[in-house]
Design a protein around this motif. Sequence first.
Motif, PDB file in Angstrom:
ATOM      1  N   ARG A 233       0.823  -1.212   0.000  1.00 49.00           N
ATOM      2  CA  ARG A 233       0.000   0.000   0.000  1.00 49.00           C
ATOM      3  C   ARG A 233       0.858   1.262   0.000  1.00 49.00           C
ATOM      4  O   ARG A 233       0.448   2.300  -0.516  1.00 49.00           O
ATOM      5  CB  ARG A 233      -0.932  -0.015   1.214  1.00 49.00           C
ATOM      6  N   GLU A 234       2.048   1.170   0.577  1.00 47.92           N
ATOM      7  CA  GLU A 234       2.937   2.336   0.648  1.00 47.92           C
ATOM      8  C   GLU A 234       3.798   2.482  -0.608  1.00 47.92           C
ATOM      9  O   GLU A 234       4.468   3.495  -0.792  1.00 47.92           O
ATOM     10  CB  GLU A 234       3.850   2.186   1.877  1.00 47.92           C
ATOM     11  N   TYR A 235       3.746   1.485  -1.479  1.00 47.57           N
ATOM     12  CA  TYR A 235       4.661   1.442  -2.627  1.00 47.57           C
ATOM     13  C   TYR A 235       4.539   2.671  -3.524  1.00 47.57           C
ATOM     14  O   TYR A 235       5.551   3.295  -3.874  1.00 47.57           O
ATOM     15  CB  TYR A 235       4.420   0.167  -3.440  1.00 47.57           C
ATOM     16  N   THR A 236       3.334   3.026  -3.931  1.00 44.99           N
ATOM     17  CA  THR A 236       3.184   4.130  -4.902  1.00 44.99           C
ATOM     18  C   THR A 236       3.674   5.453  -4.324  1.00 44.99           C
ATOM     19  O   THR A 236       4.293   6.258  -5.033  1.00 44.99           O
ATOM     20  CB  THR A 236       1.711   4.256  -5.338  1.00 44.99           C
TER      21      THR A 236
ATOM     22  N   ARG B  21      -2.374  -7.188  -7.688  1.00 42.69           N
ATOM     23  CA  ARG B  21      -3.669  -7.463  -7.087  1.00 42.69           C
ATOM     24  C   ARG B  21      -4.022  -6.406  -6.039  1.00 42.69           C
ATOM     25  O   ARG B  21      -5.167  -5.954  -5.967  1.00 42.69           O
ATOM     26  CB  ARG B  21      -3.684  -8.852  -6.453  1.00 42.69           C
ATOM     27  N   GLU B  22      -3.056  -5.980  -5.263  1.00 43.56           N
ATOM     28  CA  GLU B  22      -3.303  -4.962  -4.241  1.00 43.56           C
ATOM     29  C   GLU B  22      -3.744  -3.642  -4.863  1.00 43.56           C
ATOM     30  O   GLU B  22      -4.560  -2.911  -4.283  1.00 43.56           O
ATOM     31  CB  GLU B  22      -2.036  -4.766  -3.395  1.00 43.56           C
ATOM     32  N   HIS B  23      -3.215  -3.345  -6.067  1.00 38.69           N
ATOM     33  CA  HIS B  23      -3.538  -2.070  -6.736  1.00 38.69           C
ATOM     34  C   HIS B  23      -4.487  -2.285  -7.923  1.00 38.69           C
ATOM     35  O   HIS B  23      -4.503  -1.479  -8.854  1.00 38.69           O
ATOM     36  CB  HIS B  23      -2.252  -1.384  -7.181  1.00 38.69           C
TER      37      HIS B  23
ATOM     38  N   ASN C   2      -3.618  -1.903 -11.803  1.00 38.55           N
ATOM     39  CA  ASN C   2      -3.297  -0.600 -12.401  1.00 38.55           C
ATOM     40  C   ASN C   2      -1.791  -0.489 -12.645  1.00 38.55           C
ATOM     41  O   ASN C   2      -1.039   0.060 -11.825  1.00 38.55           O
ATOM     42  CB  ASN C   2      -3.787   0.521 -11.481  1.00 38.55           C
ATOM     43  N   LYS C   3      -1.336  -0.978 -13.773  1.00 37.33           N
ATOM     44  CA  LYS C   3       0.093  -1.040 -14.061  1.00 37.33           C
ATOM     45  C   LYS C   3       0.725   0.342 -14.197  1.00 37.33           C
ATOM     46  O   LYS C   3       1.886   0.544 -13.819  1.00 37.33           O
ATOM     47  CB  LYS C   3       0.340  -1.852 -15.338  1.00 37.33           C
ATOM     48  N   SER C   4      -0.001   1.291 -14.736  1.00 36.26           N
ATOM     49  CA  SER C   4       0.581   2.611 -14.991  1.00 36.26           C
ATOM     50  C   SER C   4       1.051   3.284 -13.696  1.00 36.26           C
ATOM     51  O   SER C   4       2.064   3.990 -13.682  1.00 36.26           O
ATOM     52  CB  SER C   4      -0.432   3.506 -15.707  1.00 36.26           C
TER      53      SER C   4
END
Length: 457
Positions: free
Chosen positions: A165-168, A288-290, A293-295
């Motif tokens: 969740r913190e990745y982006t 799967r978590e996002h 949404n690859k972009s």
Amino acid sequence: MKFGIMIMRQWKVSNKLFQNHWKILGLWLGLRKCSKSTCDLSGFTETLLELCRSRHFVSGDEITQDMLVDGSFNYGHLGMELKRNLATNWWDSMVLSREQVFGMQSPHQLKVNQNSDKSMKLMDVATLQVALDKKDANKEGSVSLKDLLKEYIILRPNLLQGAFREYTTSLNLVNRKLPFGLAEIGVCYQPIPSSKYSTVCNAVRTVEVELASLVWFSSPWTSGRWLDYWVRQRLLWWRKFARSPSSFTAIDSQDNDGIKGTALYFTFPWGKEPIETLINLGDKDLLREHHGNKSSLQGRDGRRTVVPHVLSVSGNLDRGVMAFLCDSLQLTEKVDSKLRINQKKVLKLHPFLAPFKVALDMGKGPTIELRQVCEGLFQELVEKKVTVWPGYLETMHMSLEQLSIKYDEMGVIFTIVVNETTLENGLVQLRNRDTTMKEMGHISEVRDFLIKYIRES
């Protein structure tokens, strides 16, 4: 000929004494050092359990081997300090000394996702019981347990989802450049068999464990090399603090879902147990978590833009504490003049991990004046970040030999004894746990030596 007869007579006279001397020597040679490889393993485990209880590493009377393995025990005062030192050194190594790793903290409760069936769920027992009673009263089942079970709280089994969740947000922090990592230390809840050593066991229970996690994001074509890198780094880190580095080993592993990786094991007296796992999760869980949404997930590795692969490095700090307690416990058996075998226990913890580096105690002399000296030295050492056990506060007097036994079992590295000589010329006695050497030195020189030793260990 006469000389030979005289020797034979002397042999007959002293034969019993000679045999006793050899018996003592044989026992001394055979029992002088008792390691985990030569001692009875159950005896070693019992000794470890007793030491952990008596010296406040763990708390509680009913501590079993299973509880040591699972980490389902309460920490005592010294155990908590040992665990804190282990976590601090992990954080220093993984976060503070690296440019590409950032710390984070996530809540214990998880957001409901597709993996929720594998997570531990928390519900109010009274609410569940009311629903069951109503269902029993109404055979047609007007109350749906399935609907009721949707109102649960999911407790995290690991620290992965928080990092996902913190990745982006973190990707923007590093200007979308790969690789980088997110590190966290936190409590997790994992299901285990109620008795993993029984042959037939269907029941499971939940244990609370503290995990130290690094989630590493890298390009797909470099993830294999990064996994090898982290296996080497983590194995070296565990071995750095060990008296027997070979007790820590790396073994290829595969989880229940078929995901391959590497597990780091420690050889306990009762067998090998994993203390850390390193696996390449690919990009599936992150996508799967996002919601695919690859972009928003793409990062840059050189000139290429890609959704990263995820490497999970997860260590069990509770099991790590027990590993270092087992590794550092040295048992020595000595035979006294009456052929009695006395066992000496020394906890030779690495200076970085030892809960207390110095014990400060009083010998003979005026109590009030000696205590004032101890209090002043205590404050000076604490201000320099040297942890000190204030033995001078004890009301029951102990001999120097009894103090040595106590502090050796606590893992204290140095013992300072302040006595009436200190008041006369400033000299104190300094004892080293590992060498058992006792030396006299001026109080100011001893203080400076200890500060330098602890910092450079």
